[in-house]
Design a protein around this motif. Sequence first.
Motif, PDB file in Angstrom:
ATOM      1  N   GLN A 196       0.805  -1.217   0.000  1.00 24.45           N
ATOM      2  CA  GLN A 196       0.000   0.000   0.000  1.00 24.45           C
ATOM      3  C   GLN A 196       0.845   1.278   0.000  1.00 24.45           C
ATOM      4  OE1 GLN A 196      -3.275  -0.506  -0.342  1.00 24.45           O
ATOM      5  NE2 GLN A 196      -2.808  -2.698  -0.281  1.00 24.45           N
ATOM      6  N   ASN A 200       2.985   2.358  -2.487  1.00 25.07           N
ATOM      7  CA  ASN A 200       3.316   2.837  -3.832  1.00 25.07           C
ATOM      8  C   ASN A 200       4.811   3.076  -3.995  1.00 25.07           C
ATOM      9  OD1 ASN A 200       2.681   3.378  -6.496  1.00 25.07           O
ATOM     10  ND2 ASN A 200       2.375   5.571  -6.139  1.00 25.07           N
ATOM     11  N   HIS A 221      -2.645  -6.789  -9.185  1.00 23.06           N
ATOM     12  CA  HIS A 221      -3.434  -5.634  -8.750  1.00 23.06           C
ATOM     13  C   HIS A 221      -4.646  -5.418  -9.642  1.00 23.06           C
ATOM     14  CE1 HIS A 221       0.092  -4.636  -6.272  1.00 23.06           C
ATOM     15  NE2 HIS A 221      -0.716  -3.842  -5.596  1.00 23.06           N
TER      16      HIS A 221
END
Length: 371
Positions: A74, A76, A103
């Motif tokens: 989470q 990035n 994803h």
Amino acid sequence: MGFLEISNVTKSYGSTEVLHRVDIAVEEGEFLVLVGPSGCGKSTLLNMIAGLEEISSGDISINGRVMNGVHPAQRNIAMVFQSYALYPNMTVGQNITFGLEMHGVPRAERAAALADVAKLLQIETLLERKPGQLSGGQRQRVAMGRALVRNPDVFLFDEPLSNLDAKLRVDMRTEIKKLHEKLKTTMVYVTHDQIEALTLSTRIAVMYEGHVQQLGTPKEIYDTPANVFVATFMGSPAMNILPARVVVRDGRAMAQVTTSDGAQTELPFSQQTLTAWEGREILLGLRPEALTDPDGADRKSANIVPLRSRIEVTEAAGSDTFVTTTLGGRDVIARLRADAEATAGDMFDFAVNMEKAVAFDPQSETRIPGA
């Protein structure tokens, strides 16, 4: 506040603290290199940014969002490992797009992203091969492609070139530098190789024993090291560190050093803050290129000082000749021109660029302010 903010961060294993109150602000688009010897804490800090290690205290934020306790998936971020970590049963193309598939990114978008990354890294012809059919440099490009395809906020590199041979390391350094120039993405790169640090970074954090010893641009780190550790760790060959005594002549501070034949010579400093150290011992720092032959001396410098000393060893190194002499009772290395006439055993007339000299407190080993 930086795009990547590391604020007062520590890491402990039981009662042992291995990272001590690290504060680094990384601006968006910056290339920060964490450099230091094995065990200094640089990879631990990188893993904390990635979320692979928990933070014992302090905060890490990315783009204004605190990351403490946030799962790696989470954040990035994209990480390139030393071992490449490629799936051997997948093709290059499948390796690169696997994360996107997990994803839920649509097939068409995955294909477009793969085409863009393959073109950028010049691996279009490798997409149907398996990792076992690739060279080390090709595997590294695939690992980078897998990171690039995600378009992350921050790229993390954990000693990505250490498994490559010397020539390939140089080539891949250039490729990574080009990549950063094109993408302008924030990058944090861990290495123990100070040449990688100096050539790749916009800023460097030199680490030792869990502390950031100095944070600055490559020029700041190289020209004005904060302490003896930074001075000797950064640069190849390392900065010469030799004992000297400060004397003052007509209001000008000078470093008094002993030459190879036991004679005393005085080298005037450009920085006059050292007059306050009159009569005291210091450690004088000279980069090898600041100790050279007269024809090789920096013509822009206003403070070139002659020094005569005996040559102990000569080493031809292609574009340079390195010679060893004795100053202050210690071996020091000078960088001469390739065609300089230097013979072991002879007395030699060196030229010392005292504009590049730095001075350290022998007790604390920190650089004396203004010197």
